[in-house]
Write a protein that holds these residues in place. Structure first.
Motif, mmCIF file in Angstrom:
data_model
loop_
_atom_site.group_PDB
_atom_site.id
_atom_site.type_symbol
_atom_site.label_atom_id
_atom_site.label_comp_id
_atom_site.label_asym_id
_atom_site.label_seq_id
_atom_site.Cartn_x
_atom_site.Cartn_y
_atom_site.Cartn_z
ATOM 1 N N GLY A 170 0.831 -1.205 0.000
ATOM 2 C CA GLY A 170 0.000 0.000 0.000
ATOM 3 C C GLY A 170 0.860 1.246 0.000
ATOM 4 N N CYS A 212 -0.769 4.200 4.856
ATOM 5 C CA CYS A 212 -1.982 3.363 4.802
ATOM 6 C C CYS A 212 -2.137 2.467 6.030
ATOM 7 C CB CYS A 212 -1.985 2.509 3.530
ATOM 8 S SG CYS A 212 -0.722 1.213 3.511
ATOM 9 N N ASN A 256 -5.469 0.234 2.387
ATOM 10 C CA ASN A 256 -5.907 1.561 1.983
ATOM 11 C C ASN A 256 -6.559 2.239 3.174
ATOM 12 O OD1 ASN A 256 -6.807 3.819 0.541
ATOM 13 N ND2 ASN A 256 -8.666 2.778 -0.150
#
Length: 353
Positions: A36, A40, A208
């Protein structure tokens, strides 16, 4: 059977929640990458496994034992950092032996174990060198050997390759994977580099904003992204806005082209806007290409990239990039040229938020 279990993990710093209800089970001997962008939450999850951070909520379990109340030194974790973190006043042998000495291992056993570790990383001939006398790749291999020497039950790697140049990164990631398979050690690898994650992982967690957007094999993550974020973050992907033409027949309209999807859209209604994804390598301009679907459009640009020719096509206002392998006789499509892009309908993915 699950060996490392993260259950309902949350982490807040003040009013900011950086990890939100994270759940995952990792099997013994599995190699899992957390992938990521910066911020994140992937490194925070790793630090909670290691015991450097405590979860605000949830539990970390290793081999059936709750780790929340245990200090880092009590968890039998091996950790490799981005910045090597070798002791500059110790040579290679003593760096690798450090954890064994702290554990009170007998001197003959330490010597035997360190020799085994240096053989494993192919640096037996550098046992007497100091970190400043070694390259970055060599230092990181020593850091890996030091982490593995005490026979940890879990190996954690926090962006261990990001400080190295590209060629060394590729060779070292392959070496790490080979060693991991040889030892059968449960491993969690944190990276922001999608190629690293795709090339060496059994499974990938795409993170995320503090959540796991998708957990799956590299093939699943790349070929069947579950969310728009995963689709856009992993690999190069065309996101095409289309209009539902006939939900019952799974038909959409892209510009002047009618396309039938393999994925059902009966829950939508005529005129709805949907997002469709297509990988650049899925399309071909060849009339002999295996296909059941075509899109006609106008060439916007074409670039020679060595092994690949990358062309951008305008299809009803949507710009679609596609890649073709180079050949000595290949001619670059010219801007303004009308062409047909051929592909299989199953290559079109319906992108959900």
């Amino acid at each position: 059977m699950s060996f490392l279990v993260l259950q309902n993990i949350k982490k807040s710093f003040g009013q900011t929640q950086v990890v939100k209800d994270f759940n995952m089970s990792i099997d013994k001997g599995e190699f899992v990458s957390f992938l990521g962008p910066s911020g994140c939450g992937k490194t925070t999850v790793l630090r909670m496994i290691a015991g450097f951070e405590s979860p605000s909520d949830g539990t970390v379990t290793i081999n059936g034992k709750n780790q929340n109340s245990l200090k880092t030194s009590q968890r039998n974790i091996g950790m490799v950092f981005q910045a090597y973190a070798l002791f500059p006043n110790m040579n290679v042998f003593d760096n690798v032996a450090f954890g064994l000495k702290v554990a009170g291992m007998a001197k003959p056993d330490i010597e035997s174990r360190v020799k085994d570790m240096l053989k494993l990383i192919h640096l037996e001939h550098l046992a007497d060198r100091y970190p400043y006398q070694m390259s970055g790749g060599q230092q990181q291999r020593v850091a890996l050997a030091r982490a593995l020497a005490p026979k940890p039950q879990v190996l954690l790697l926090d962006e261990p390759l990001s400080a190295l140049d590209a060629k060394i990164r590729v060779s070292l990631r392959e070496e790490i994977r080979q060693i991991q398979r040889q030892l059968g050690i449960t491993t969690v690898f944190v990276t922001h580099d999608q190629e690293e994650a795709l090339s060496i992982s059994d499974r990938i967690v795409v993170m995320n904003a503090g959540r796991a957007d998708q957990i799956g094999t590299p093939s699943d993550i790349y070929n069947r992204p579950a969310t728009r974020f995963v689709a856009s973050f992993v690999g190069t992907l065309n996101i095409i806005e289309a209009i539902v033409s006939d939900p019952a027949a799974n038909t959409i309209r892209i510009g002047d082209n009618l396309v039938t999807l393999r994925e059902p859209i009966a829950a939508l209604k005529n005129g709805d806007t949907v997002s469709i994804a297509l990988r650049p390598e899925a399309g071909s301009m060849s009339e002999t290409a295996k296909c059941d679907t075509m899109l006609s459009g106008k060439v916007v640009s074409s670039h020679f990239l060595g092994s690949v020719i990358r062309t951008k096509l305008d299809v009803g206002g949507s710009q679609i990039s596609f890649d073709m392998f180079n050949s000595p006789d290949a001619a670059l499509p010219q801007p303004g040229e009308l062409v047909s892009l051929r592909f299989m309908a199953h290559d079109l993915l319906l992108v959900r938020e």
